[in-house]
Design an enzyme around this catalytic site. Structure first.
Site, short mmCIF file in Angstrom:
data_model
loop_
_atom_site.label_atom_id
_atom_site.label_comp_id
_atom_site.label_asym_id
_atom_site.label_seq_id
_atom_site.Cartn_x
_atom_site.Cartn_y
_atom_site.Cartn_z
N GLN A 299 0.79 -1.24 0.00
CA GLN A 299 0.00 0.00 0.00
C GLN A 299 0.82 1.29 0.00
O GLN A 299 0.56 2.21 -0.76
CB GLN A 299 -0.94 0.00 1.20
CG GLN A 299 -1.86 1.21 1.27
CD GLN A 299 -2.76 1.14 2.48
OE1 GLN A 299 -3.73 0.38 2.49
NE2 GLN A 299 -2.46 1.90 3.50
N ASP B 17 -1.41 -1.59 12.64
CA ASP B 17 -2.53 -0.68 12.33
C ASP B 17 -3.82 -1.49 12.42
O ASP B 17 -4.53 -1.44 13.43
CB ASP B 17 -2.30 -0.10 10.93
CG ASP B 17 -3.48 0.69 10.39
OD1 ASP B 17 -4.44 0.94 11.14
OD2 ASP B 17 -3.46 1.09 9.19
N GLU C 179 -3.50 9.38 -1.46
CA GLU C 179 -2.85 10.21 -0.44
C GLU C 179 -1.77 11.11 -1.04
O GLU C 179 -0.91 11.62 -0.32
CB GLU C 179 -2.26 9.32 0.66
CG GLU C 179 -3.34 8.54 1.40
CD GLU C 179 -2.82 7.83 2.64
OE1 GLU C 179 -1.65 8.00 3.00
OE2 GLU C 179 -3.63 7.10 3.25
N ARG D 6 -6.14 9.33 7.76
CA ARG D 6 -6.75 8.28 6.97
C ARG D 6 -6.55 8.60 5.49
O ARG D 6 -6.16 9.71 5.13
CB ARG D 6 -8.26 8.18 7.25
CG ARG D 6 -8.66 7.83 8.66
CD ARG D 6 -8.01 6.61 9.25
NE ARG D 6 -8.14 5.37 8.52
CZ ARG D 6 -8.77 4.28 8.94
NH1 ARG D 6 -9.36 4.29 10.13
NH2 ARG D 6 -8.79 3.17 8.23
N SER D 7 -6.87 7.63 4.64
CA SER D 7 -6.72 7.89 3.20
C SER D 7 -7.78 8.89 2.71
O SER D 7 -7.54 9.66 1.79
CB SER D 7 -6.78 6.59 2.41
OG SER D 7 -7.86 5.79 2.83
N GLU E 47 4.73 -1.52 8.52
CA GLU E 47 3.38 -1.53 9.12
C GLU E 47 2.57 -2.69 8.54
O GLU E 47 2.65 -2.97 7.34
CB GLU E 47 2.72 -0.19 8.79
CG GLU E 47 1.31 -0.02 9.31
CD GLU E 47 0.77 1.38 8.98
OE1 GLU E 47 1.57 2.33 8.85
OE2 GLU E 47 -0.45 1.52 8.83
N LYS F 130 -5.15 6.03 15.11
CA LYS F 130 -6.10 6.75 14.26
C LYS F 130 -7.36 7.01 15.08
O LYS F 130 -8.07 6.06 15.44
CB LYS F 130 -6.47 5.88 13.06
CG LYS F 130 -5.35 5.66 12.03
CD LYS F 130 -5.77 4.54 11.09
CE LYS F 130 -4.92 4.48 9.83
NZ LYS F 130 -5.19 3.21 9.08
P1 PGA Z 1 -6.64 3.83 5.31
O1 PGA Z 1 -5.09 3.79 5.01
O2 PGA Z 1 -6.96 5.16 5.89
O3 PGA Z 1 -7.25 3.60 3.97
O4 PGA Z 1 -6.92 2.70 6.28
C1 PGA Z 1 -4.12 4.26 5.90
C2 PGA Z 1 -3.32 3.14 6.50
O5 PGA Z 1 -3.56 1.95 6.19
O6 PGA Z 1 -2.45 3.40 7.32
ZN ZN Z 2 -1.94 1.09 7.56
#
Ligand code: PGA
Ligand code: ZN
Length: 436
Positions: free
Chosen positions: A164, A316, A206, A370-371, A289, A341
């Protein structure tokens, strides 16, 4: 009525950086102080996250938040009006009790977090203080080390590649502003590298580059290393590499395997851990991560056994900012760091509790956006208020990202000589050797 008492709470549906609807809450105190909370939203969400209440149905792809907005107006507002906005814990406890479910599924974590955030902003405004100082006091002076995305993949780039996030962390800068500038140089160098390789240039969710035309995931590591060198830095000395594997997205629980679709390769748990160890041996990776999925504690333990003394291993999806899950990780020596988060748990109070449990047990907190984001910069204030030490927001492009980074630059300037920027010590002080 005392001036710090909540006079009004309103809510509306606004839109985030991916055009998805989200909740915005305004809180007004009797002295006229106001606060606004804008709730972010993830794409690669963990299964243990607090519930983001969406309307469903056909309208707006089912993503409308009219129900959550109504829950603020009709249920949360009447309970919060008349309360002391300075008592964040009581505010959050009231909402948790009103909801009454473990995942905030009745009223919605998005409805509750919007109120929680807006109250904090309003109380800080009442005190005429910046939010980080209101929440953290005079000792809140640590400007976080940034973890910044250069290439965005996974769910943030239609799974063009499996991994990712390919990110960088500045290691040799004396200040946040100087470290950020280094990352901007790497981003610009990556742009040139992409162009020279005739890879069409566009950005993922992002703001990092969209990985068009990749044939392997490892190509991202090679491209990142090339960009660091091209920008004039020494990989591993000036800049370290971080990965968010987000492996929950491609783990098959039935067979216990991880699958890179791009490469048509399937790995057993052990093979996948070996792959990550091999990458750490050959690239200057200092942070990984979600190297294991949110249901694969065994994989996470194995990874920690192999890399836990030299790499930051962040949970995460495995921890989802949930104190019970973080405690399990600490007790079982699984990972050594926690992604924080606020919308995974749903209130400011619980977010602070998660950070405290993480720090008090020698794990490293990384505060994260967040994304799907908005112009709300609250996470920067949370990072500084809690002296968390690290912040992850996405890339250096797109305004919902720069809203946070620029706020960190401003706060570092405002703190002047009091500002403390830990740089690489954030890792070595925690006993993670990184490259030694
Ligand atoms: P997400 O991605 O906000 O889409 O979960 C961010 C992450 O995985 O750290
Ligand atoms: Zn993550």
């Amino acid at each position: 009525m005392e001036e710090y008492v909540i006079k009004a709470v309103t809510a509306r549906q606004i839109y985030d950086s991916r055009a998805n609807p989200t909740v915005e809450v305004d809180v007004v105190l009797h002295d006229g102080s106001t606060g606004r909370g804008m709730v972010p939203s993830g794409a690669s969400t963990g299964i243990y996250e607090a519930l983001e209440l969406r309307d469903g149905g056909d309208h707006l792809g089912g993503k409308g938040v009219a129900t959550a907005v109504r829950n603020v107006r009709e249920t949360l507002a009447p309970a919060l009006i008349g309360m002391d906005a300075r008592d964040q814990k009581a505010i959050d406890a009231t909402m948790i009790a009103l909801d009454g479910t473990p995942t905030k599924s009745r009223l919605g974590a998005n409805a509750i977090l919007g109120c929680s955030m807006a109250t904090a902003w309003a109380a800080a405004a009442h005190r005429r203080m910046p939010l980080y100082a209101y929440l953290g006091g005079a000792m809140a002076t640590t400007i976080p080390v940034p973890m910044i995305q250069i290439i965005g993949g996974g769910a943030h780039a239609a799974h063009a590649i499996d991994v990712q996030d390919f990110l960088v962390i500045p290691l040799s800068a004396p200040t946040f502003a100087a470290g950020y500038e280094m990352v901007v140089n790497v981003y610009m160098a990556a742009k040139k590298v992409f162009e020279e390789k005739s890879k069409p240039l566009s950005v993922a969710d992002e703001g990092g580059f969209w990985p068009t035309g990749f044939t392997t995931n490892e190509e991202g590591l090679a491209l990142l290393t090339e960009s660091i060198v091209r920008a004039g830095y020494t990989p591993g000395k000036d800049i370290g590499i971080a990965l968010d594997i987000a492996s929950s997205e491609f783990y098959d629980e039935k067979t216990g395997t991880y699958r890179f679709s791009l490469e048509n390769r399937t790995f057993s748990r052990e093979e996948f851990v070996d792959l990550l160890v091999d990458w750490v041996d050959r690239y200057t990776i200092i942070s990984i991560e979600d190297g294991a999925s949110d249901v694969d504690w065994e994989g996470a333990r194995l990874l920690t056994e192999k890399l836990g003394d030299r790499v930051q291993l962040i949970g995460d999806d495995l921890f989802t900012t949930n104190v019970d899950r973080i405690r399990k990780g600490i007790d079982e020596h699984t990972y050594n760091s926690v992604l924080i988060k606020p919308n995974q748990i749903g209130t400011i109070t619980e977010t602070f509790e998660a950070i405290a449990v993480t720090k008090n047990n020698g794990f490293l907190p990384v505060i994260s956006a967040r994304s799907g984001e908005t112009e709300d910069a609250i996470i920067v204030h949370l990072a500084i208020a809690s002296n968390a030490g690290q912040l992850k927001v996405g890339s250096v492009a797109r305004s919902e990202r720069t809203a946070k980074w620029n706020e960190a630059i401003r706060i570092e300037e405002a703190l002047g000589d009091s500002a403390h920027y830990p740089s690489a010590k954030v890792f070595t002080d925690a006993g993670i050797r990184i490259f030694n």
